[in-house]
Design a protein around this motif. Structure first.
Motif, PDB file in Angstrom:
ATOM      1  N   ALA A 166      21.240  21.931 -18.169  1.00 34.12           N
ATOM      2  CA  ALA A 166      21.476  23.265 -18.567  1.00 34.12           C
ATOM      3  C   ALA A 166      20.640  23.820 -19.745  1.00 34.12           C
ATOM      4  O   ALA A 166      20.070  25.055 -19.828  1.00 34.12           O
ATOM      5  CB  ALA A 166      23.277  23.332 -18.834  1.00 34.12           C
ATOM      6  N   ALA A 167      20.411  22.782 -20.724  1.00 29.00           N
ATOM      7  CA  ALA A 167      19.551  23.001 -21.663  1.00 29.00           C
ATOM      8  C   ALA A 167      17.912  23.242 -21.065  1.00 29.00           C
ATOM      9  O   ALA A 167      17.435  24.378 -21.586  1.00 29.00           O
ATOM     10  CB  ALA A 167      19.714  21.935 -22.944  1.00 29.00           C
ATOM     11  N   ALA A 168      17.729  22.460 -20.244  1.00 30.40           N
ATOM     12  CA  ALA A 168      16.293  22.472 -19.718  1.00 30.40           C
ATOM     13  C   ALA A 168      16.188  23.842 -18.965  1.00 30.40           C
ATOM     14  O   ALA A 168      15.191  24.508 -19.043  1.00 30.40           O
ATOM     15  CB  ALA A 168      16.105  21.289 -18.573  1.00 30.40           C
ATOM     16  N   MET A 169      17.469  24.244 -18.233  1.00 37.65           N
ATOM     17  CA  MET A 169      17.126  25.690 -17.656  1.00 37.65           C
ATOM     18  C   MET A 169      17.128  26.862 -18.415  1.00 37.65           C
ATOM     19  O   MET A 169      16.287  27.648 -18.344  1.00 37.65           O
ATOM     20  CB  MET A 169      18.336  25.673 -16.674  1.00 37.65           C
ATOM     21  CG  MET A 169      18.456  26.880 -15.866  1.00 37.65           C
ATOM     22  SD  MET A 169      19.383  28.351 -17.069  1.00 37.65           S
ATOM     23  CE  MET A 169      20.972  27.811 -17.180  1.00 37.65           C
ATOM     24  N   GLU A 170      17.796  26.664 -19.596  1.00 42.24           N
ATOM     25  CA  GLU A 170      17.611  27.921 -20.737  1.00 42.24           C
ATOM     26  C   GLU A 170      16.189  27.722 -21.245  1.00 42.24           C
ATOM     27  O   GLU A 170      15.658  28.700 -21.318  1.00 42.24           O
ATOM     28  CB  GLU A 170      18.676  27.507 -21.732  1.00 42.24           C
ATOM     29  CG  GLU A 170      20.079  27.891 -21.290  1.00 42.24           C
ATOM     30  CD  GLU A 170      20.376  29.252 -21.006  1.00 42.24           C
ATOM     31  OE1 GLU A 170      19.589  30.082 -21.387  1.00 42.24           O
ATOM     32  OE2 GLU A 170      21.480  29.476 -20.641  1.00 42.24           O
ATOM     33  N   ILE A 171      15.565  26.645 -21.325  1.00 38.85           N
ATOM     34  CA  ILE A 171      14.421  26.613 -22.033  1.00 38.85           C
ATOM     35  C   ILE A 171      13.386  27.000 -20.902  1.00 38.85           C
ATOM     36  O   ILE A 171      12.490  27.853 -21.281  1.00 38.85           O
ATOM     37  CB  ILE A 171      13.850  24.938 -22.532  1.00 38.85           C
ATOM     38  CG1 ILE A 171      14.776  24.686 -23.527  1.00 38.85           C
ATOM     39  CG2 ILE A 171      12.431  24.791 -22.869  1.00 38.85           C
ATOM     40  CD1 ILE A 171      14.800  23.144 -23.908  1.00 38.85           C
ATOM     41  N   GLN A 172      13.473  26.615 -19.960  1.00 40.23           N
ATOM     42  CA  GLN A 172      12.522  27.059 -18.693  1.00 40.23           C
ATOM     43  C   GLN A 172      12.386  28.564 -18.309  1.00 40.23           C
ATOM     44  O   GLN A 172      11.359  29.074 -18.140  1.00 40.23           O
ATOM     45  CB  GLN A 172      12.835  26.281 -17.535  1.00 40.23           C
ATOM     46  CG  GLN A 172      11.735  26.546 -16.091  1.00 40.23           C
ATOM     47  CD  GLN A 172      12.091  25.698 -15.073  1.00 40.23           C
ATOM     48  OE1 GLN A 172      12.610  24.567 -15.397  1.00 40.23           O
ATOM     49  NE2 GLN A 172      11.482  25.937 -13.909  1.00 40.23           N
ATOM     50  N   ARG A 173      13.615  29.133 -18.398  1.00 43.22           N
ATOM     51  CA  ARG A 173      13.476  30.590 -18.177  1.00 43.22           C
ATOM     52  C   ARG A 173      13.436  31.543 -19.576  1.00 43.22           C
ATOM     53  O   ARG A 173      13.481  32.670 -19.549  1.00 43.22           O
ATOM     54  CB  ARG A 173      14.939  31.209 -17.613  1.00 43.22           C
ATOM     55  CG  ARG A 173      16.167  30.991 -18.529  1.00 43.22           C
ATOM     56  CD  ARG A 173      17.401  31.662 -17.708  1.00 43.22           C
ATOM     57  NE  ARG A 173      18.386  31.791 -18.825  1.00 43.22           N
ATOM     58  CZ  ARG A 173      19.617  32.652 -18.621  1.00 43.22           C
ATOM     59  NH1 ARG A 173      19.546  33.226 -17.395  1.00 43.22           N
ATOM     60  NH2 ARG A 173      20.555  32.417 -19.168  1.00 43.22           N
ATOM     61  N   GLY A 174      13.108  30.703 -20.712  1.00 45.25           N
ATOM     62  CA  GLY A 174      12.685  31.386 -21.883  1.00 45.25           C
ATOM     63  C   GLY A 174      14.004  31.977 -22.435  1.00 45.25           C
ATOM     64  O   GLY A 174      13.909  33.090 -23.041  1.00 45.25           O
ATOM     65  N   GLY A 175      15.069  31.235 -22.219  1.00 45.94           N
ATOM     66  CA  GLY A 175      16.374  32.068 -22.433  1.00 45.94           C
ATOM     67  C   GLY A 175      16.874  32.013 -23.743  1.00 45.94           C
ATOM     68  O   GLY A 175      15.997  31.650 -24.852  1.00 45.94           O
ATOM     69  N   ASP A 176      18.217  31.635 -24.086  1.00 44.92           N
ATOM     70  CA  ASP A 176      18.797  31.597 -25.355  1.00 44.92           C
ATOM     71  C   ASP A 176      18.463  30.141 -25.834  1.00 44.92           C
ATOM     72  O   ASP A 176      19.244  29.303 -25.437  1.00 44.92           O
ATOM     73  CB  ASP A 176      20.351  32.024 -25.142  1.00 44.92           C
ATOM     74  CG  ASP A 176      21.009  32.052 -26.499  1.00 44.92           C
ATOM     75  OD1 ASP A 176      20.185  31.834 -27.630  1.00 44.92           O
ATOM     76  OD2 ASP A 176      21.989  32.302 -26.571  1.00 44.92           O
ATOM     77  N   LEU A 177      17.772  30.081 -27.011  1.00 47.39           N
ATOM     78  CA  LEU A 177      17.495  28.816 -27.579  1.00 47.39           C
ATOM     79  C   LEU A 177      18.766  28.306 -28.420  1.00 47.39           C
ATOM     80  O   LEU A 177      18.928  27.044 -28.274  1.00 47.39           O
ATOM     81  CB  LEU A 177      16.165  28.844 -28.481  1.00 47.39           C
ATOM     82  CG  LEU A 177      14.727  29.042 -27.819  1.00 47.39           C
ATOM     83  CD1 LEU A 177      13.807  28.891 -28.887  1.00 47.39           C
ATOM     84  CD2 LEU A 177      14.596  27.906 -26.782  1.00 47.39           C
ATOM     85  N   THR A 178      19.616  29.153 -28.530  1.00 47.05           N
ATOM     86  CA  THR A 178      20.956  28.744 -29.276  1.00 47.05           C
ATOM     87  C   THR A 178      21.639  28.280 -28.397  1.00 47.05           C
ATOM     88  O   THR A 178      22.294  27.129 -28.575  1.00 47.05           O
ATOM     89  CB  THR A 178      21.419  30.108 -29.894  1.00 47.05           C
ATOM     90  OG1 THR A 178      20.739  30.542 -30.854  1.00 47.05           O
ATOM     91  CG2 THR A 178      22.882  29.563 -30.653  1.00 47.05           C
ATOM     92  N   ALA A 179      21.706  28.701 -27.170  1.00 43.78           N
ATOM     93  CA  ALA A 179      22.332  27.940 -26.128  1.00 43.78           C
ATOM     94  C   ALA A 179      21.867  26.885 -25.781  1.00 43.78           C
ATOM     95  O   ALA A 179      22.670  25.713 -25.564  1.00 43.78           O
ATOM     96  CB  ALA A 179      22.599  28.986 -24.885  1.00 43.78           C
TER      97      ALA A 179
END
Length: 471
Positions: free
Chosen positions: A408-421
């Motif tokens: 889930a963290a990798a997905m957030e990073i990949q999409r340039g999402g919420d780094l806090t999440a």
């Protein structure tokens, strides 16, 4: 998706050089050529240069010169191993007295009117302050003083160790397969019984709704063709007021009554049915008090926590301590909720292919394994809405699973999402896994913390090397 580890930025860690033209230091008696500073993948700073003693460099026979390269920045400095240059007589005396410096990079005997060369090469651990440090030379040609302030010395070069803008490789982990997908669904029934009775009257008070709730739960599982029920367990509880022995009878009898209701309503095989009971729900009582605003709650909790075998004495002590008004409040607002029957329905789920998983993730995601959700993500376009949704559902269904959180963290990073999440998920991933450390490095890189990022990448590489199979 292939498994990607720390393989991130060797370019970021190597070939980081600061070069300068040859220059002459200390009253034009020493020339420095081919100076180079680089940082490698092991986070070591390599300093190399040619130190040339010019023909005009004079050292009397009884003296020695100490040439000390120094890294310095704003008052912080690190002296590197020195080059010691002896006059003829000084060298003989020191050798005879076994007084040779142990920390020197090289010891040279000065030849008059000759040019002498020392190929200087040392490695030191890199520290963040060295990124833009200066490399200077302290030349003590008389041996009569300590190192002077580095900022006043001849500058050899200025370091410029900057990480290049390199795209990092984000790490995912394929989950392990579940041999059998066992699941459970839990519920709580608040059946009303006449005082001291253990017989269920379906029309009594709110029993009709409570029994319907139990049947709906069972029917939802029983009628699903993807599911096989493996067990139904009832656990009965009574509240603390009254005698403990009688409460034990009530808790057991009422649990048996509910199990018999299920037994006769559905005619399940007997091996699927079981029950247990707890005479008094003191754990629930404690939770109620801890969450209450009662002024005496700390004292009540202390009484609850007493290691006392006679539960009747403990309950009476609480009744006396809180007084009549508060005790009536407990009888009306707390104790009824402590008379309950908990039920757990255990079942197993068949395996699903990607096409089936694509439907179930929207309707019954709890039936999918972590691997089945991951396989669905691999069949999607990386970064697509369906791809991201799969990893979001995975961590929702398996909130404490390290692999689900890592992905889930990798997905957030990949999409340039919420780094806090992303950081929240990484906090629940395996802290020793190379993939976790790698992704923490990428988060640091995205936040502009280059030194921190590089430290993570170095750790990730070492963690991966430790996990490689031994030949």
């Amino acid at each position: 998706m292939k498994k990607i580890l720390y393989l991130i930025l060797l370019a970021m860690l190597t070939g980081l050089e600061s070069q300068a033209q040859s220059n002459v230091v200390y009253k034009e008696q020493i020339r420095i050529e081919n100076q180079s500073v680089s940082r490698n993948a092991d986070n070591l700073l390599t300093i190399s240069m040619n130190v040339i003693l010019l023909e005009n460099m004079k050292i009397t026979s009884n003296h020695a010169a100490t040439l000390t390269p120094i890294l310095e920045l704003d008052g912080t400095n690190k002296a590197l191993p020195p080059i010691v240059v002896y006059g003829r007589r000084r060298q003989l005396v020191n050798e005879r007295n076994n007084n040779v410096p142990q920390d020197a990079f090289a010891i040279v005997r000065r030849k008059r009117h000759s040019e002498q060369r020392v190929n200087y090469l040392v490695q030191v651990p890199y520290e963040a302050w060295m990124q833009h440090a200066g490399l200077v030379m302290d030349a003590d040609l008389c041996g009569c003083r300590d190192l002077v302030e580095a900022g006043t010395l001849d500058r050899i070069a200025t370091l410029n160790i900057e990480p290049p803008g390199t795209e990092a490789n984000i790490a995912y982990i394929p989950p392990k397969a579940e041999e059998v997908k066992y699941r459970t669904i839990e519920g709580r029934a608040f059946l009303d019984f006449p005082v001291n009775k253990t017989v269920i009257y379906p029309e009594y008070r709110g029993n009709q709704a409570e029994l319907a709730k139990i049947r709906t739960t069972i029917d939802t599982i029983r009628t699903d063709l993807n599911i096989s029920i493996t067990g139904i367990r009832i656990h009965g509880y009574a509240s603390p007021e009254g005698g403990y022995a009688n409460n034990a009878r009530l808790a057991k009898g009422r649990a048996e009554a509910l199990l018999n209701y299920v037994r006769h309503y559905y005619d399940f095989p007997e091996k699927l049915l079981s029950m247990d009971s707890t005479p008094e729900d003191w754990a629930g009582f404690r939770k109620f008090i801890a969450n209450s605003t009662l002024p005496q709650k700390e004292e009540i909790l202390q009484i609850i926590d007493l290691d006392e075998k006679d539960m009747d004495t403990k309950e009476r002590r609480i009744a006396r301590f809180v007084g009549a008004k508060t005790y009536r409040y407990l009888l009306q607002e707390c104790y009824p909720a402590l008379r309950h029957s908990d039920y757990v329905i255990s079942y197993k789920v068949r395996e699903f292919n990607v096409d089936e998983a694509r439907v179930l993730i929207k309707t019954h995601p709890q039936q999918l394994s972590l691997q089945e959700i991951y396989n669905l993500a691999q069949a999607c376009q990386p970064g697509s809405e369906e791809y991201n949704h799969a990893f979001q559902v995975a961590v929702l269904m398996f909130p404490d699973d390290p692999t689900a959180n890592l992905n889930a963290a990798a997905m957030e990073i990949q999409r340039g999402g919420d780094l806090t999440a992303a950081k929240k998920y990484l906090a629940k991933a395996d802290p020793n896994a190379a993939e976790t450390i790698n992704n923490l490095g990428i988060v640091a890189l995205m936040e502009g913390n280059y030194d921190t990022a590089e430290q993570y990448f170095i750790r990730a590489r070492k963690a991966e090397q430790c996990n490689l199979p031994k030949k």
